[in-house]
Design a protein around this motif. Structure first.
Motif, PDB file in Angstrom:
ATOM      1  N   VAL A   1       0.844  -1.203   0.000  1.00 58.57           N
ATOM      2  CA  VAL A   1       0.000   0.000   0.000  1.00 58.57           C
ATOM      3  C   VAL A   1       0.876   1.249   0.000  1.00 58.57           C
ATOM      4  O   VAL A   1       0.644   2.184  -0.768  1.00 58.57           O
ATOM      5  N   MET A   2       1.912   1.266   0.845  1.00 60.62           N
ATOM      6  CA  MET A   2       2.757   2.470   0.930  1.00 60.62           C
ATOM      7  C   MET A   2       3.541   2.708  -0.365  1.00 60.62           C
ATOM      8  O   MET A   2       3.813   3.845  -0.719  1.00 60.62           O
ATOM      9  N   GLU A   3       3.873   1.622  -1.073  1.00 54.19           N
ATOM     10  CA  GLU A   3       4.569   1.776  -2.358  1.00 54.19           C
ATOM     11  C   GLU A   3       3.702   2.520  -3.373  1.00 54.19           C
ATOM     12  O   GLU A   3       4.193   3.191  -4.262  1.00 54.19           O
ATOM     13  N   LYS A   4       2.396   2.335  -3.230  1.00 51.80           N
ATOM     14  CA  LYS A   4       1.479   2.893  -4.237  1.00 51.80           C
ATOM     15  C   LYS A   4       0.872   4.238  -3.830  1.00 51.80           C
ATOM     16  O   LYS A   4       0.349   4.944  -4.667  1.00 51.80           O
ATOM     17  N   GLN A   5       0.899   4.508  -2.530  1.00 57.59           N
ATOM     18  CA  GLN A   5       0.102   5.638  -2.029  1.00 57.59           C
ATOM     19  C   GLN A   5       0.950   6.563  -1.174  1.00 57.59           C
ATOM     20  O   GLN A   5       1.764   6.108  -0.380  1.00 57.59           O
ATOM     21  N   ARG A   6       0.738   7.861  -1.319  1.00 57.75           N
ATOM     22  CA  ARG A   6       1.408   8.826  -0.452  1.00 57.75           C
ATOM     23  C   ARG A   6       0.641   8.901   0.869  1.00 57.75           C
ATOM     24  O   ARG A   6      -0.567   8.664   0.899  1.00 57.75           O
ATOM     25  N   PRO A   7       1.335   9.245   1.964  1.00 56.19           N
ATOM     26  CA  PRO A   7       0.617   9.401   3.227  1.00 56.19           C
ATOM     27  C   PRO A   7      -0.341  10.600   3.157  1.00 56.19           C
ATOM     28  O   PRO A   7      -0.117  11.460   2.315  1.00 56.19           O
ATOM     29  N   PRO A   8      -1.343  10.690   4.026  1.00 61.00           N
ATOM     30  CA  PRO A   8      -1.643   9.773   5.123  1.00 61.00           C
ATOM     31  C   PRO A   8      -2.259   8.456   4.655  1.00 61.00           C
ATOM     32  O   PRO A   8      -2.878   8.398   3.619  1.00 61.00           O
ATOM     33  N   VAL A   9      -2.049   7.419   5.507  1.00 62.25           N
ATOM     34  CA  VAL A   9      -2.564   6.084   5.210  1.00 62.25           C
ATOM     35  C   VAL A   9      -3.368   5.608   6.421  1.00 62.25           C
ATOM     36  O   VAL A   9      -2.924   5.783   7.568  1.00 62.25           O
ATOM     37  N   ARG A  10      -4.518   5.056   6.153  1.00 64.94           N
ATOM     38  CA  ARG A  10      -5.311   4.492   7.255  1.00 64.94           C
ATOM     39  C   ARG A  10      -5.994   3.244   6.713  1.00 64.94           C
ATOM     40  O   ARG A  10      -7.048   3.323   6.099  1.00 64.94           O
ATOM     41  N   ILE A  11      -5.353   2.088   6.877  1.00 65.52           N
ATOM     42  CA  ILE A  11      -5.904   0.860   6.279  1.00 65.52           C
ATOM     43  C   ILE A  11      -5.957  -0.293   7.287  1.00 65.52           C
ATOM     44  O   ILE A  11      -5.192  -0.335   8.250  1.00 65.52           O
ATOM     45  N   ILE A  12      -6.867  -1.205   7.019  1.00 63.22           N
ATOM     46  CA  ILE A  12      -6.799  -2.510   7.659  1.00 63.22           C
ATOM     47  C   ILE A  12      -6.829  -3.557   6.560  1.00 63.22           C
ATOM     48  O   ILE A  12      -7.378  -3.337   5.487  1.00 63.22           O
ATOM     49  N   VAL A  13      -6.215  -4.703   6.856  1.00 64.35           N
ATOM     50  CA  VAL A  13      -6.041  -5.750   5.859  1.00 64.35           C
ATOM     51  C   VAL A  13      -6.422  -7.100   6.456  1.00 64.35           C
ATOM     52  O   VAL A  13      -5.618  -7.733   7.133  1.00 64.35           O
ATOM     53  N   PRO A  14      -7.645  -7.540   6.252  1.00 63.56           N
ATOM     54  CA  PRO A  14      -7.964  -8.907   6.673  1.00 63.56           C
ATOM     55  C   PRO A  14      -7.450  -9.870   5.617  1.00 63.56           C
ATOM     56  O   PRO A  14      -7.522  -9.560   4.424  1.00 63.56           O
ATOM     57  N   GLY A  15      -6.914 -11.020   6.036  1.00 70.65           N
ATOM     58  CA  GLY A  15      -6.434 -11.944   5.008  1.00 70.65           C
ATOM     59  C   GLY A  15      -5.935 -13.254   5.561  1.00 70.65           C
ATOM     60  O   GLY A  15      -5.745 -13.423   6.767  1.00 70.65           O
TER      61      GLY A  15
END
Ligand code: DAH
Length: 333
Positions: free
Chosen positions: A178-192
């Motif tokens: 996600v960080m490779e693709k997106q500039r901050p700010p970042v607010r994510i959750i990743v179920p998997g």
């Protein structure tokens, strides 16, 4: 030549056939290669020349009549055999189709996601077949790092992969993606789903599920992390739950913690505290790998096991029950 009586006898037998087998038998008797009606055709030659055309015409007409009777009766009998044997009582109440439901792990996951959504987190996703870079190196875990031993996994040889492919051991590589693709700010959750080379027992399974969280912005603190985790766990497991942060080590966070929780349930299990998650402040080396300036940006991350939460919530004492798909187990949730 007695065409008419023969035709009448054949018609009677065809029309009177009680079922498809009887009908096929009647067809053989009259119209088959050695049938009685077929025999008539063969007798034509014995007639005087001038009688042949009229007799031939009569035979053909009769034959057509028989063919029609045959196919009509076949239609009737086929319909009859397709209809229900017993009459239907349309006044009987209907039979309710039983509805399936969501797997307990899915239910827990959806509850967690709902909770984080309230705080403005978006759901992100990443591949289960990962490369070593995203699973380890970019998370500040180089090849000689001892943490790799505890996350031994299944390696795959893919023809087109430049690097060794593996089944991801945690959801943390999605932080990097996600960080490779997106500039901050970042607010994510990743179920998997994640994989480890573990032998199955009551608390381990080579496949299980995690939820990763990542929050990056300016001036993010451990206080934000604690507040967020506490909000979500209270929503999930009830207001009376207590949470504690214990210092720990993860290569991709500094400082790092493990989160324990305490509830009526843990005490019933004979334990005051039960470990539930790993977390910490994102390590500057991780930010550098994705091109975020650690002097400007700060953030926290966590990862916890969904099975563990579901086991605590539903009082389940063997993780393997989740994967056996025994409906007697699944129906309870
Ligand atoms: N990836 C860790 C594990 O599988 C859990 C974890 C710990 C995730 C710390 C994080 C973290 O994001 O900051 O055990």
């Amino acid at each position: 030549m007695e065409i008419e009586p023969l035709k009448q006898a054949a018609l009677a037998e065809l029309k009177g056939a009680a079922d498809l087998t009887a009908l096929e038998r009647a067809k053989g008797t009259w119209l088959g290669p050695h049938g009685k009606f077929t025999a008539l055709m063969k007798q034509l030659g014995a007639l005087p020349r001038e009688e042949r055309p009229a007799a031939g015409k009569q035979i053909n007409l009769a034959k057509a009549e028989l063919e029609t009777a045959l196919s009509e009766r076949r239609g009737e009998l086929e319909l009859k055999s397709a209809l229900p044997k017993e009459t239907t009582d349309f006044t009987l109440p209907g039979r309710r189709r039983s509805l399936g439901k969501l797997h307990p792990l899915t239910q827990v996951t959806e509850d967690i996601v709902r909770s984080f959504r309230k705080l403005g987190f978006a759901v992100a996703d990443g591949p289960e077949v990962e490369d070593e870079y995203h699973c380890f190196d970019a998370l500040n875990t180089p090849p000689d790092h001892p943490a790799r031993d505890t996350q031994d996994t299944f390696y795959l040889s893919l023809a087109d992969a430049q690097e060794k492919a593996l089944l991801r051991t945690h959801t943390s590589p999605v932080q990097i993606r996600v960080m490779e693709k997106q500039r901050p700010p970042v607010r994510i959750i990743v179920p998997g789903r994640v994989y480890r080379r573990d032998n199955p027992d009551a608390t381990h399974n080579p496949t299980f599920h995690q939820i990763e969280g990542l929050y990056v912005d300016k001036g993010v603190t451990v206080g934000d992390l604690k507040g967020t985790v506490e909000f979500v766990f209270k929503e999930l497991l009830g207001e009376e739950i207590k949470i504690r942060f214990r210092p720990h080590y993860f290569s991709y966070t500094e400082p790092s913690f493990e989160i324990d929780f305490s509830s009526a349930l843990t005490r019933k299990m004979g334990k005051e505290w039960l470990e539930i998650a790993g977390c910490g402040m994102v390590h500057p080396a991780v930010f550098e790998k994705v091109g975020y300036d650690p002097e400007i940006w700060s953030g926290w991350a966590f990862g916890f096991g969904i099975e563990r939460i579901a086991m605590n919530r539903y009082n389940i004492n063997d993780i393997r029950l989740f994967y056996e798909n025994d409906v007697r187990f699944l129906r309870q949730f």
